[in-house]
Design a protein around this motif. Structure first.
Motif, PDB file in Angstrom:
ATOM      1  N   HIS A   1       0.809  -1.219   0.000  1.00  0.00           N
ATOM      2  CA  HIS A   1       0.000   0.000   0.000  1.00  0.00           C
ATOM      3  C   HIS A   1       0.844   1.272   0.000  1.00  0.00           C
ATOM      4  N   GLU A   2       2.028   1.200   0.573  1.00  0.00           N
ATOM      5  CA  GLU A   2       2.884   2.390   0.593  1.00  0.00           C
ATOM      6  C   GLU A   2       3.291   2.780  -0.838  1.00  0.00           C
ATOM      7  N   LEU A   3       3.709   1.800  -1.630  1.00  0.00           N
ATOM      8  CA  LEU A   3       4.086   2.126  -3.010  1.00  0.00           C
ATOM      9  C   LEU A   3       2.858   2.357  -3.881  1.00  0.00           C
ATOM     10  N   ARG A   4       1.732   1.787  -3.507  1.00  0.00           N
ATOM     11  CA  ARG A   4       0.487   2.089  -4.215  1.00  0.00           C
ATOM     12  C   ARG A   4       0.131   3.573  -3.984  1.00  0.00           C
ATOM     13  N   PHE A   5       0.342   4.038  -2.771  1.00  0.00           N
ATOM     14  CA  PHE A   5       0.103   5.455  -2.482  1.00  0.00           C
ATOM     15  C   PHE A   5       1.092   6.332  -3.251  1.00  0.00           C
ATOM     16  N   LYS A   6       2.343   5.864  -3.383  1.00  0.00           N
ATOM     17  CA  LYS A   6       3.331   6.628  -4.157  1.00  0.00           C
ATOM     18  C   LYS A   6       2.879   6.741  -5.614  1.00  0.00           C
ATOM     19  N   LEU A   7       2.262   5.679  -6.145  1.00  0.00           N
ATOM     20  CA  LEU A   7       1.721   5.742  -7.502  1.00  0.00           C
ATOM     21  C   LEU A   7       0.623   6.801  -7.576  1.00  0.00           C
ATOM     22  N   ALA A   8      -0.218   6.849  -6.569  1.00  0.00           N
ATOM     23  CA  ALA A   8      -1.256   7.884  -6.531  1.00  0.00           C
ATOM     24  C   ALA A   8      -0.615   9.271  -6.497  1.00  0.00           C
ATOM     25  N   GLN A   9       0.478   9.406  -5.772  1.00  0.00           N
ATOM     26  CA  GLN A   9       1.186  10.682  -5.729  1.00  0.00           C
ATOM     27  C   GLN A   9       1.750  11.049  -7.104  1.00  0.00           C
ATOM     28  N   VAL A  10       2.265  10.053  -7.823  1.00  0.00           N
ATOM     29  CA  VAL A  10       2.781  10.311  -9.175  1.00  0.00           C
ATOM     30  C   VAL A  10       1.655  10.846 -10.046  1.00  0.00           C
ATOM     31  N   TYR A  11       0.485  10.219  -9.948  1.00  0.00           N
ATOM     32  CA  TYR A  11      -0.654  10.694 -10.729  1.00  0.00           C
ATOM     33  C   TYR A  11      -1.017  12.126 -10.334  1.00  0.00           C
ATOM     34  N   TYR A  12      -0.973  12.413  -9.045  1.00  0.00           N
ATOM     35  CA  TYR A  12      -1.344  13.748  -8.579  1.00  0.00           C
ATOM     36  C   TYR A  12      -0.302  14.793  -8.976  1.00  0.00           C
ATOM     37  N   LEU A  13       0.978  14.454  -8.777  1.00  0.00           N
ATOM     38  CA  LEU A  13       2.046  15.406  -9.050  1.00  0.00           C
ATOM     39  C   LEU A  13       2.069  15.859 -10.503  1.00  0.00           C
ATOM     40  N   PHE A  14       1.673  14.984 -11.359  1.00  0.00           N
ATOM     41  CA  PHE A  14       1.703  15.300 -12.771  1.00  0.00           C
ATOM     42  C   PHE A  14       0.266  15.391 -13.248  1.00  0.00           C
ATOM     43  N   LYS A  15      -0.280  16.564 -13.076  1.00  0.00           N
ATOM     44  CA  LYS A  15      -1.716  16.794 -13.241  1.00  0.00           C
ATOM     45  C   LYS A  15      -2.236  16.441 -14.631  1.00  0.00           C
ATOM     46  N   GLU A  16      -1.365  16.452 -15.628  1.00  0.00           N
ATOM     47  CA  GLU A  16      -1.858  16.067 -16.939  1.00  0.00           C
ATOM     48  C   GLU A  16      -2.333  14.619 -16.934  1.00  0.00           C
ATOM     49  N   ASN A  17      -1.832  13.838 -15.996  1.00  0.00           N
ATOM     50  CA  ASN A  17      -2.274  12.450 -15.862  1.00  0.00           C
ATOM     51  C   ASN A  17      -3.469  12.320 -14.925  1.00  0.00           C
ATOM     52  N   LEU A  18      -3.714  13.329 -14.126  1.00  0.00           N
ATOM     53  CA  LEU A  18      -4.731  13.211 -13.092  1.00  0.00           C
ATOM     54  C   LEU A  18      -6.110  12.908 -13.664  1.00  0.00           C
TER      55      LEU A  18
END
Length: 138
Positions: free
Chosen positions: A99-116
């Motif tokens: 879940h920790e790295l799953r959350f990091k994936l969510a952060q990647v999606y958030y950080l790069f808003k074009e992917n959000l």
């Protein structure tokens, strides 16, 4: 100059922040562009070396989450979110309960808003899978 000090101390992200702060008033000047080019070159080489080192560890153990997490962080710092995303997705296919790295994936999606927006449903699903994070941050 503070930026040079930060570069000498290998504090590249802080140096980038300072450079961004100075950009509105100094971008386009010879000194600013010279410092920027130097920082970008040194920073790129630094992260490439770190990525290579951690990739060696990851090749020895494909489930080495620390090495993977480091590599992802380095790619994020280099604004290469597509590689970070792909690495995390591949890892999570093998380790779906991390879940920790799953959350990091969510952060990647958030950080790069074009992917959000493209990944909105994935992001919602990821966050629902992590009840401890929901209670901590929401």
């Amino acid at each position: 100059m503070l930026i040079q000090f930060l570069m000498n101390e290998s504090r590249y992200e802080e140096a980038m922040e300072q450079l961004q702060y100075l950009a509105p008033n100094h971008e386009g000047t010879n000194r600013f562009e010279s410092i920027k080019e130097s920082l970008m070159t040194i920073r790129q080489a630094y992260y490439e070396e770190k990525i290579d080192s951690n990739q060696t560890a990851l090749k020895e153990d494909p489930n080495n989450r620390d090495a993977l997490s480091n590599i992802v962080d380095y790619y994020i710092n280099l604004d290469d979110h597509e590689v970070a995303e792909e690495l995390l997705r591949e890892y999570l296919e093998m380790n779906p309960d991390d879940h920790e790295l799953r959350f990091k994936l969510a952060q990647v999606y958030y950080l790069f808003k074009e992917n959000l927006m493209r990944h909105k449903q994935k992001l919602i699903k990821l966050l629902k899978l992590i009840p401890i994070i929901q209670s901590t941050y929401y």
